[in-house]
Design an enzyme around this catalytic site. Sequence first.
Site, short mmCIF file in Angstrom:
data_model
loop_
_atom_site.label_atom_id
_atom_site.label_comp_id
_atom_site.label_asym_id
_atom_site.label_seq_id
_atom_site.Cartn_x
_atom_site.Cartn_y
_atom_site.Cartn_z
N HIS A 104 0.83 -1.21 0.00
CA HIS A 104 0.00 0.00 0.00
C HIS A 104 0.86 1.25 0.00
O HIS A 104 2.04 1.24 0.38
CB HIS A 104 -0.94 0.01 1.21
CG HIS A 104 -0.24 0.10 2.54
ND1 HIS A 104 0.43 -0.97 3.10
CD2 HIS A 104 -0.08 1.13 3.41
CE1 HIS A 104 0.94 -0.61 4.25
NE2 HIS A 104 0.67 0.66 4.47
N ASP A 106 0.40 5.14 1.61
CA ASP A 106 -0.42 5.70 2.68
C ASP A 106 -1.39 6.77 2.19
O ASP A 106 -1.02 7.66 1.42
CB ASP A 106 0.48 6.30 3.77
CG ASP A 106 1.24 5.26 4.56
OD1 ASP A 106 0.74 4.12 4.68
OD2 ASP A 106 2.33 5.58 5.06
N HIS A 260 4.74 0.03 0.54
CA HIS A 260 5.37 -0.74 1.60
C HIS A 260 4.41 -1.80 2.13
O HIS A 260 3.20 -1.75 1.90
CB HIS A 260 5.90 0.16 2.73
CG HIS A 260 4.88 1.09 3.31
ND1 HIS A 260 4.45 2.23 2.68
CD2 HIS A 260 4.20 1.05 4.48
CE1 HIS A 260 3.57 2.87 3.42
NE2 HIS A 260 3.38 2.16 4.53
N ARG A 275 4.22 6.59 13.77
CA ARG A 275 4.39 7.17 12.44
C ARG A 275 3.91 8.62 12.43
O ARG A 275 2.81 8.92 12.91
CB ARG A 275 3.59 6.36 11.40
CG ARG A 275 3.91 6.77 9.96
CD ARG A 275 3.04 6.01 8.97
NE ARG A 275 1.78 6.68 8.72
CZ ARG A 275 0.68 6.06 8.27
NH1 ARG A 275 0.69 4.76 8.06
NH2 ARG A 275 -0.43 6.75 8.06
#
Length: 292
Positions: A104, A106, A260, A275
């Site tokens: 995916h 983000d 990732h 994150r």
Amino acid sequence: MPQHSSTARVSAHALSPHIGAVVQGVDLNTSLSSDTIRTIRDLLLRHQVIFFRNQTLTPHQHRDFAKAFGSLHVHPVYPTVPDVPEAIVLDTEKNDLKDNALWHTDVTFSETPPLGAILVARHLPETGGDTLWASATAAYDALSSQMKAHLEGLTALHDFTRSFPLSRFGRTADERNHWADVRNRNLPVEHPVIRIHPETGRRAIFVNEGFTTEICGIEQDESAALLSFLFRHLARPEFQIRWTWREGDVAFWDNRITQHYAVDDYRPHRRIMHRVTIMGDKPVGPTHTIHS
């Protein structure tokens, strides 16, 4: 042979021909000069994902480091660090993280998906829990000229609900109300299938399993077949690096041209990551004019 690059005392050791480098000579919990920030950004553009070892960032320092590269995003679903709303907590004991265990990019359900993200390891399992990154520019470069021409004028829909379905994020009345509010503020958006990087001008495949639901303007079975091919193509190991985390590791990736995959192989052990995500711009495809 791995390539090395450096500016002043900062150096980077490349991990593969297409993507990934380990950066040395930077202590992220100190005040970084504008030259060092510029060097880190240049290394990010060159290597697409960069790693820093042996860091001791607090959540506030994590946020402040990310803020040097742009405005910060607040995620509509994930919990955040107390007093640091820009830092989301990815904790396998508290969150449903199935949406991370697939390829995916983000937040592509946004009109302006993130420029990048900075991930800090907080608690790691004894083994497992690696993260893979793939270069969408290398994947684009490996396509045939005929396929490149076919994809250039296409767009695709990206939908919040593909990775955040009501069945997983609406278990209580409060969760269902929150989910409905987030969905109504994040309706499906259309992005070019081939994106042009706003800083380097490089072309990249810009569809992902996490959020892309269909290719616009073609029949459903054609869309499904084309997306299936692109997802398989992007996942080829030639375009990837695999990172084995250590305590104190920090990863910074260019979300505009990478994907990732967080490997979910360590249950029932716990993994906690923080994150911070940097706001980006509206994706532009080859049919638009890019102004320098």
